[in-house]
Design an enzyme around this catalytic site. Sequence first.
Site, mmCIF file in Angstrom:
data_model
loop_
_atom_site.group_PDB
_atom_site.id
_atom_site.type_symbol
_atom_site.label_atom_id
_atom_site.label_comp_id
_atom_site.label_asym_id
_atom_site.label_seq_id
_atom_site.Cartn_x
_atom_site.Cartn_y
_atom_site.Cartn_z
ATOM 1 N N ASP A 9 0.872 -1.178 0.000
ATOM 2 C CA ASP A 9 0.000 0.000 0.000
ATOM 3 C C ASP A 9 0.908 1.226 0.000
ATOM 4 O O ASP A 9 2.024 1.159 -0.502
ATOM 5 C CB ASP A 9 -0.950 -0.032 1.203
ATOM 6 C CG ASP A 9 -2.276 0.676 0.921
ATOM 7 O OD1 ASP A 9 -2.232 1.847 0.511
ATOM 8 O OD2 ASP A 9 -3.342 0.071 1.117
ATOM 9 N N HIS B 235 2.229 1.830 -3.195
ATOM 10 C CA HIS B 235 1.303 2.735 -3.871
ATOM 11 C C HIS B 235 1.816 4.170 -3.888
ATOM 12 O O HIS B 235 1.072 5.088 -4.200
ATOM 13 C CB HIS B 235 -0.075 2.682 -3.208
ATOM 14 C CG HIS B 235 -0.785 1.384 -3.408
ATOM 15 N ND1 HIS B 235 -2.063 1.141 -2.962
ATOM 16 C CD2 HIS B 235 -0.391 0.233 -4.017
ATOM 17 C CE1 HIS B 235 -2.425 -0.094 -3.280
ATOM 18 N NE2 HIS B 235 -1.417 -0.657 -3.921
#
Length: 409
Positions: free
Chosen positions: A217, A240
């Site tokens: 993430d 991310h």
Amino acid sequence: MEAPMTHSESQAFRAAWAAACKVEASMMIIPSNYIFLVGPISFSGPYCQPNIVFQLDGTIIAPTSSKVWGKGLLQWLEFTKLRGITIQGKGVIDGRGSVWWQDAPFDDPVDDEIELIVPLNSTVEKNLSAPVRSQLGRIMPSIKPTALRFYGSFNVTVTGITIQSSPQCHLKFDNCMGVLVHDLSVSSPGDSPNTDGIHLQNSKDILIHSSNLACGDDCVSIQTGCSNIYIHNVNCGPGHGISIGSLGKDSTKACVSNITVRDITMQNTMNGVRIKTWQGGSGSVQGVLFSNIQVSEVQIPIVIDQYYCDKRTCKNQTSAVALSGINYERIRGTYTVKPVHFACSDSLPCLDVTLTAIQLKPQQEKYHMYDPFCWQTFGELRTPTIPPIDCLQIGKPSNNGVQSDHDIC
């Protein structure tokens, strides 16, 4: 091989902390060359003496027995309400997250009732690194814990250690002031769900530098209530990217200010530098600098998304978290989908967005890539950009939305 001790290492950690808590500038040592199986534990103040050092040179591993976690916990190792707390050393915090990520049945490779200490490089240590297989058919709870969390603490330092395979977020700071993180390593696979590297919330005066963050993430996630955040010399990927938000979910007020992210390398990440807010929120994000960001094979290097939605559909709403004073400079490298995506609110456009020395090229010229996208985004192109970002609207909107007093941070 030396036989594992059968007494509870969690209890031993609690006893060692109780002793350290009573003495200013004391040191709690987790020695090298040993593995410690420790259940969920809180190292708590507020009555501890200041400036305690948690010297982590060994390895701490999380249990993978569902009965240890019950219906699920929000954190595994927690430090709360402390003044001057340092975690340092060359040790490892291993959340053994694969049994959580897969939502698969599992069992411990060691007895459920035993918490153990064993030498590294032993047979047990080798078994711990192997995939966990089901024998008893149990499934981990849906609430996945953060590996290491600090709450309500002042003057926190985390340095030298590795945090790996956390069930969810690796390192979290909540309601903290005065935080220093450096020479940290975070390591989880790119497809491990919700495994943010460092998560910041309601925290101020934070410096993060000289660290390697690989996760599934955001490498760094900056949430509401954060101000005076300085992040530099960080390697991010997989992951991310570095994100402010998401902010304003469920019509909440979000306030973020004075954020600097610079001298960053990102490789094979979903986003580069991103701001994401929900429709219906209030508050503001202001005073943000993204500088000297080197991207390689990043899907979308520059993102503002004020229509963020992690569900299939979200209702259109007029109120929004106001964005202003967002500066991008010297962001260079390759992308695989789109160089820039600015999707700002109809009612509260993004203001004072500046772009300087942006040079982004497709990873492979022969593939079709999307052009830069801008919606309700106003600011200034201080230099020509590659590719041309002609969609940015120069200056200010003629009919600028104004938030009511209760929306201003």
